[in-house]
Scaffold this motif. Structure first.
Motif, PDB file in Angstrom:
ATOM      1  N   PRO B 109      -2.790  39.616 176.964  1.00  0.00           N
ATOM      2  CA  PRO B 109      -3.270  39.091 175.679  1.00  0.00           C
ATOM      3  C   PRO B 109      -3.271  40.127 174.558  1.00  0.00           C
ATOM      4  CG  PRO B 109      -4.663  38.291 177.444  1.00  0.00           C
ATOM      5  CD  PRO B 109      -3.742  39.304 178.061  1.00  0.00           C
ATOM      6  N   GLU B 110      -3.457  41.396 174.923  1.00  0.00           N
ATOM      7  CA  GLU B 110      -3.456  42.459 173.907  1.00  0.00           C
ATOM      8  C   GLU B 110      -2.100  42.511 173.205  1.00  0.00           C
ATOM      9  OE1 GLU B 110      -4.884  46.155 175.546  1.00  0.00           O
ATOM     10  OE2 GLU B 110      -4.501  47.230 173.677  1.00  0.00           O
ATOM     11  N   LEU B 111      -1.032  42.259 173.965  1.00  0.00           N
ATOM     12  CA  LEU B 111       0.305  42.223 173.361  1.00  0.00           C
ATOM     13  C   LEU B 111       0.429  41.022 172.421  1.00  0.00           C
ATOM     14  CD1 LEU B 111       3.313  43.413 173.492  1.00  0.00           C
ATOM     15  CD2 LEU B 111       3.746  41.535 175.065  1.00  0.00           C
ATOM     16  N   PHE B 112      -0.165  39.899 172.840  1.00  0.00           N
ATOM     17  CA  PHE B 112      -0.044  38.672 172.044  1.00  0.00           C
ATOM     18  C   PHE B 112      -0.654  38.833 170.654  1.00  0.00           C
ATOM     19  CE2 PHE B 112      -0.084  35.937 176.169  1.00  0.00           C
ATOM     20  CZ  PHE B 112       1.230  36.318 176.413  1.00  0.00           C
ATOM     21  N   GLU B 113      -1.691  39.640 170.569  1.00  0.00           N
ATOM     22  CA  GLU B 113      -2.358  39.810 169.272  1.00  0.00           C
ATOM     23  C   GLU B 113      -1.370  40.315 168.213  1.00  0.00           C
ATOM     24  OE1 GLU B 113      -5.751  42.397 169.175  1.00  0.00           O
ATOM     25  OE2 GLU B 113      -6.447  41.515 167.293  1.00  0.00           O
ATOM     26  N   ASN B 115       1.768  39.613 167.842  1.00  0.00           N
ATOM     27  CA  ASN B 115       2.667  38.565 167.326  1.00  0.00           C
ATOM     28  C   ASN B 115       1.939  37.290 166.902  1.00  0.00           C
ATOM     29  OD1 ASN B 115       4.643  40.336 168.252  1.00  0.00           O
ATOM     30  ND2 ASN B 115       6.045  38.653 168.675  1.00  0.00           N
ATOM     31  N   PHE B 116       0.873  36.972 167.640  1.00  0.00           N
ATOM     32  CA  PHE B 116       0.254  35.656 167.434  1.00  0.00           C
ATOM     33  C   PHE B 116      -1.148  35.721 166.825  1.00  0.00           C
ATOM     34  CE2 PHE B 116       2.860  34.836 171.455  1.00  0.00           C
ATOM     35  CZ  PHE B 116       3.968  34.407 170.746  1.00  0.00           C
ATOM     36  N   GLY B 117      -1.708  36.899 166.680  1.00  0.00           N
ATOM     37  CA  GLY B 117      -3.028  37.010 166.072  1.00  0.00           C
ATOM     38  C   GLY B 117      -4.163  37.102 167.080  1.00  0.00           C
ATOM     39  N   SER B 118      -5.338  37.411 166.549  1.00  0.00           N
ATOM     40  CA  SER B 118      -6.482  37.685 167.418  1.00  0.00           C
ATOM     41  C   SER B 118      -7.025  36.431 168.113  1.00  0.00           C
ATOM     42  CB  SER B 118      -7.600  38.353 166.611  1.00  0.00           C
ATOM     43  OG  SER B 118      -7.940  37.530 165.517  1.00  0.00           O
ATOM     44  N   LYS B 119      -6.897  35.253 167.460  1.00  0.00           N
ATOM     45  CA  LYS B 119      -7.396  34.025 168.087  1.00  0.00           C
ATOM     46  C   LYS B 119      -6.615  33.703 169.363  1.00  0.00           C
ATOM     47  CE  LYS B 119      -9.171  31.976 163.855  1.00  0.00           C
ATOM     48  NZ  LYS B 119      -8.844  31.102 162.728  1.00  0.00           N
ATOM     49  N   TRP B 345      -9.620  40.561 186.499  1.00  0.00           N
ATOM     50  CA  TRP B 345     -10.163  39.533 185.592  1.00  0.00           C
ATOM     51  C   TRP B 345     -11.250  40.156 184.720  1.00  0.00           C
ATOM     52  CZ3 TRP B 345      -6.112  37.225 186.241  1.00  0.00           C
ATOM     53  CH2 TRP B 345      -5.628  36.784 187.472  1.00  0.00           C
ATOM     54  N   GLY B 346     -11.964  41.125 185.280  1.00  0.00           N
ATOM     55  CA  GLY B 346     -12.973  41.831 184.492  1.00  0.00           C
ATOM     56  C   GLY B 346     -12.335  42.550 183.315  1.00  0.00           C
ATOM     57  N   SER B 347     -11.162  43.131 183.552  1.00  0.00           N
ATOM     58  CA  SER B 347     -10.485  43.873 182.484  1.00  0.00           C
ATOM     59  C   SER B 347     -10.097  42.934 181.345  1.00  0.00           C
ATOM     60  CB  SER B 347      -9.242  44.605 183.032  1.00  0.00           C
ATOM     61  OG  SER B 347      -8.218  43.687 183.349  1.00  0.00           O
ATOM     62  N   VAL B 348      -9.701  41.709 181.682  1.00  0.00           N
ATOM     63  CA  VAL B 348      -9.328  40.745 180.636  1.00  0.00           C
ATOM     64  C   VAL B 348     -10.576  40.291 179.872  1.00  0.00           C
ATOM     65  CG1 VAL B 348      -8.256  38.499 180.178  1.00  0.00           C
ATOM     66  CG2 VAL B 348      -7.306  39.976 181.941  1.00  0.00           C
ATOM     67  N   ILE B 349     -11.675  40.083 180.607  1.00  0.00           N
ATOM     68  CA  ILE B 349     -12.914  39.666 179.933  1.00  0.00           C
ATOM     69  C   ILE B 349     -13.336  40.733 178.916  1.00  0.00           C
ATOM     70  CG2 ILE B 349     -15.398  39.238 180.252  1.00  0.00           C
ATOM     71  CD1 ILE B 349     -14.700  37.964 182.960  1.00  0.00           C
ATOM     72  N   TYR B 350     -13.311  42.007 179.342  1.00  0.00           N
ATOM     73  CA  TYR B 350     -13.755  43.074 178.441  1.00  0.00           C
ATOM     74  C   TYR B 350     -12.742  43.319 177.324  1.00  0.00           C
ATOM     75  CZ  TYR B 350     -15.108  47.582 176.590  1.00  0.00           C
ATOM     76  OH  TYR B 350     -15.463  48.591 175.731  1.00  0.00           O
ATOM     77  N   ALA B 355     -13.233  41.320 172.892  1.00  0.00           N
ATOM     78  CA  ALA B 355     -12.653  42.142 171.812  1.00  0.00           C
ATOM     79  C   ALA B 355     -13.318  41.901 170.451  1.00  0.00           C
ATOM     80  CB  ALA B 355     -11.148  41.904 171.724  1.00  0.00           C
ATOM     81  N   PRO B 356     -13.649  40.636 170.100  1.00  0.00           N
ATOM     82  CA  PRO B 356     -14.291  40.426 168.790  1.00  0.00           C
ATOM     83  C   PRO B 356     -15.646  41.121 168.674  1.00  0.00           C
ATOM     84  CG  PRO B 356     -13.506  38.338 169.701  1.00  0.00           C
ATOM     85  CD  PRO B 356     -13.379  39.358 170.790  1.00  0.00           C
ATOM     86  N   PHE B 357     -16.275  41.417 169.817  1.00  0.00           N
ATOM     87  CA  PHE B 357     -17.591  42.066 169.770  1.00  0.00           C
ATOM     88  C   PHE B 357     -17.477  43.591 169.723  1.00  0.00           C
ATOM     89  CE2 PHE B 357     -18.004  38.024 172.086  1.00  0.00           C
ATOM     90  CZ  PHE B 357     -18.878  37.372 171.227  1.00  0.00           C
ATOM     91  N   HIS B 358     -16.645  44.155 170.637  1.00  0.00           N
ATOM     92  CA  HIS B 358     -16.606  45.634 170.645  1.00  0.00           C
ATOM     93  C   HIS B 358     -15.580  46.209 169.675  1.00  0.00           C
ATOM     94  CE1 HIS B 358     -12.979  45.651 173.136  1.00  0.00           C
ATOM     95  NE2 HIS B 358     -13.570  44.911 174.059  1.00  0.00           N
ATOM     96  N   LYS B 359     -14.559  45.392 169.328  1.00  0.00           N
ATOM     97  CA  LYS B 359     -13.513  45.818 168.368  1.00  0.00           C
ATOM     98  C   LYS B 359     -12.952  47.200 168.683  1.00  0.00           C
ATOM     99  CE  LYS B 359     -15.539  42.978 164.760  1.00  0.00           C
ATOM    100  NZ  LYS B 359     -16.484  42.923 163.660  1.00  0.00           N
TER     101      LYS B 359
END
Lengths: 47, 492
Positions: B109-113, B115-119, B345-350, B355-359
């Motif tokens: 998902p980090e890669l997707f941001e 091209n496709f944005g944070s949402k 799965w923990g790594s994806v959650i964090y 991501a919007p919380f810890h930025k």
């Protein structure tokens, strides 16, 4: 004919696995040592 | 009556203790979030192969591949052959994994941001975690079923045993993250490989190849050797599993994490190519155990739950002492899988959902505390979900259907993100929504009496799975083309 295919595939898998097990067991131990050494050296400034 | 003795129990207990102690001891090497999640990207080829192999083979794997062997004969190995081919092709060509690794991200998902944005990144994280957790939710139950059947455990002690085992796995994963997981994976790779090979060789010598072939021929005829001729498989099964194979290799977070943790792209490629033949072994060797159960047990001994055929067979086939080694090997396989999956799965959650919380601004100490808390919470979820979900149908299909919640959409997103410049956030959102709705509707539909026949017999899991991929691809293309081509901060 097709049973021969499965026989060769089974023997091939066992043979491949035996070789890889021995090779990875030896080389993997070296990788662990290197990884831990690298991590230690990176953590040094924070000690 | 099982051949499992107190001495076997001692061997198993000692091995588990050893793994947990080693896993806990290496916690001192983890001071930063990237060390916890991707081992500081210091993973080399052989440790990578050992870790990926151990991570992708647990008791649950052994159970469903043996069930495939029992229910489908040699043709049940088909998903393994497809996985091996997919993994080798992706490893050799670098398809998608090259841009992914070179982007320096920790999760897909980090890669997707970019091209496709944070949402889209956030939503991708949600479906990845949803699919992944539902998928691994049955691991504990399967491990318990295996122990009951092989060791003759009293079921009333099972929950305590599995809880204690999970607590041990959580302990070293929480403290040492991927560093602990990699090192314990290495030990578990050796242990489980020895166990796998010994039992398979024992079957070859004691049951014999001719008996295995005759049993498959007697039960399934030509379909037991050829997936296209098997009554429960056919072309749709092969096509669906080919889609699954490529998706798993490209986007299954536990696999891709090894590429992302590799010290460079070339190392990641070598890990993929070097591990690919294992995926045939992963299906074939336990598959032979299932076929041996087919040859040696009567249908009355097995009952309706064919998933228990293999452990029931092993309980009397393996002699004492060797039994301890084999059970330790299987528990080793299970521990490495559980640990790696919890961390992944923990790594994806964090990394993505939070991501919007810890930025990306939290201190390393705070990040580590959160990561450890997330792994602990996943452990609690495993315990609860693993005890109450009633599994219907065969296990491999459950795993592929739950995995499809994100496999289909993430695969399409990853390919378009890497190779289609017109792909945008509208298409990505549509793909994620369709990719999540279709597998979930199947899971609900197969349980509801009104739609059960429609989903399980008229359409079937395989056709539904292929339709999911088609629907996701259409959603991506249509959504991307519908969005006006105006540049924004999120791309097009």
């Amino acid at each position: 004919m097709i049973t021969t295919f499965w026989l060769f595939l089974s023997i091939g898998c066992i043979g491949w696995y035996l070789v890889v097990l021995g090779y990875v067991a030896v080389k993997g131990a070296g990788d662990i040592k290197r990884m831990l050494a690298q991590l230690s050296s990176r953590n040094l400034p924070e000690n | 009556m099982s051949n499992f003795t107190k001495l076997d129990g001692g061997i198993v207990g000692l091995y588990i203790l050893l793994v947990i102690v080693i896993g806990v001891l290496v916690r001192r090497y983890v001071r930063r979030v990237d060390q916890f999640l991707v081992a500081g990207r210091e993973l080399n080829i052989f440790l990578g192969i050992a870790s990926l192999t151990a991570c992708e083979f647990g008791i649950v794997t052994c159970m469903y591949t043996a069930q495939n062997g029992y229910d489908k004969g040699f043709a049940g190995v088909t998903p393994g052959i497809l996985l091996a081919l997919a993994m080798f092709i992706v490893g050799a060509t670098g398809f998608c994994i090259k841009p992914l690794r070179q982007a320096g991200v920790m999760t897909i998902p980090e890669l997707f941001e970019k091209n496709f944005g944070s949402k889209v990144r956030w939503l991708s994280g949600v479906v990845i975690v949803l699919g992944g957790l539902l998928n691994m939710g049955v691991f504990l139950r399967m491990g318990g079923d295996f122990l009951v059947a092989v060791c003759g455990f009293n079921e009333k002690y099972l929950e305590i045993t599995m809880t204690a085992l999970l607590a041990g796995i959580c302990l070293y994963t929480i403290l040492g993250g991927l560093v602990s997981v990699l090192i314990t994976d290495y030990l578990q790779f050796i242990m489980m490989s020895v166990g796998l090979l010994i039992v398979t060789l024992l079957i070859f010598t004691k049951v014999g190849w001719t008996n295995l072939v005759n049993a498959v021929d007697a039960h399934y005829g030509a379909g037991g050797f050829n997936p296209f001729l098997h009554q429960d498989m056919g072309v749709d099964y092969v096509i669906y599993n080919a889609f699954i194979a490529f998706s798993v290799v490209l986007t299954w977070q536990t696999m891709i994490q090894r590429v992302l943790s590799a010290k460079d792209f070339s190392t990641g490629q070598k890990i993929y190519k070097g591990t690919s033949p294992f995926f045939i072994c992963r299906f074939l060797l336990p598959g032979l155990w299932g076929i041996a159960a087919l040859a040696m047990l009567t249908p009355e001994q097995v009952g309706e739950k064919t998933i228990l055929a293999m452990p029931t067979f092993l309980s009397t086939f393996i002699p004492p002492l060797l039994m301890g080694l084999v059970v330790a090997a299987m528990l080793a396989a299970d521990m490495s899988t559980d640990a790696a999956y919890m961390l992944t799965w923990g790594s994806v959650i964090y990394n993505d959902i939070m991501a919007p919380f810890h930025k990306g601004k939290w201190s390393q100490r705070k990040g580590l505390i959160w990561n450890r808390t997330i792994v602990a919470l996943i452990g609690v979820f495993l315990l609860i979900y693993g005890l109450w979900y009633p599994l219907k149908g065969d296990l491999w299909t459950y795993l592929t259907v739950t995995g499809s919640i994100y496999l289909s959409s993430m695969t399409v997103l990853l390919i378009t993100c890497c190779y289609w410049k017109q792909a945008n956030s509208w298409g990505a959102m549509g793909a994620i929504i369709i990719g999540a709705i279709m597998p979930v509707s199947y899971l609900i539909g197969e349980q509801w009496s009104l739609t059960k026949t429609l989903f399980t017999e008229d359409i079937g899991a395989y056709v539904w799975g292929v339709l999911t991929y088609a629907g996701v691809a259409v959603a991506m293309v249509v959504g991307s083309l519908l969005k006006p081509p105006v540049k924004t901060t999120e791309g097009y």
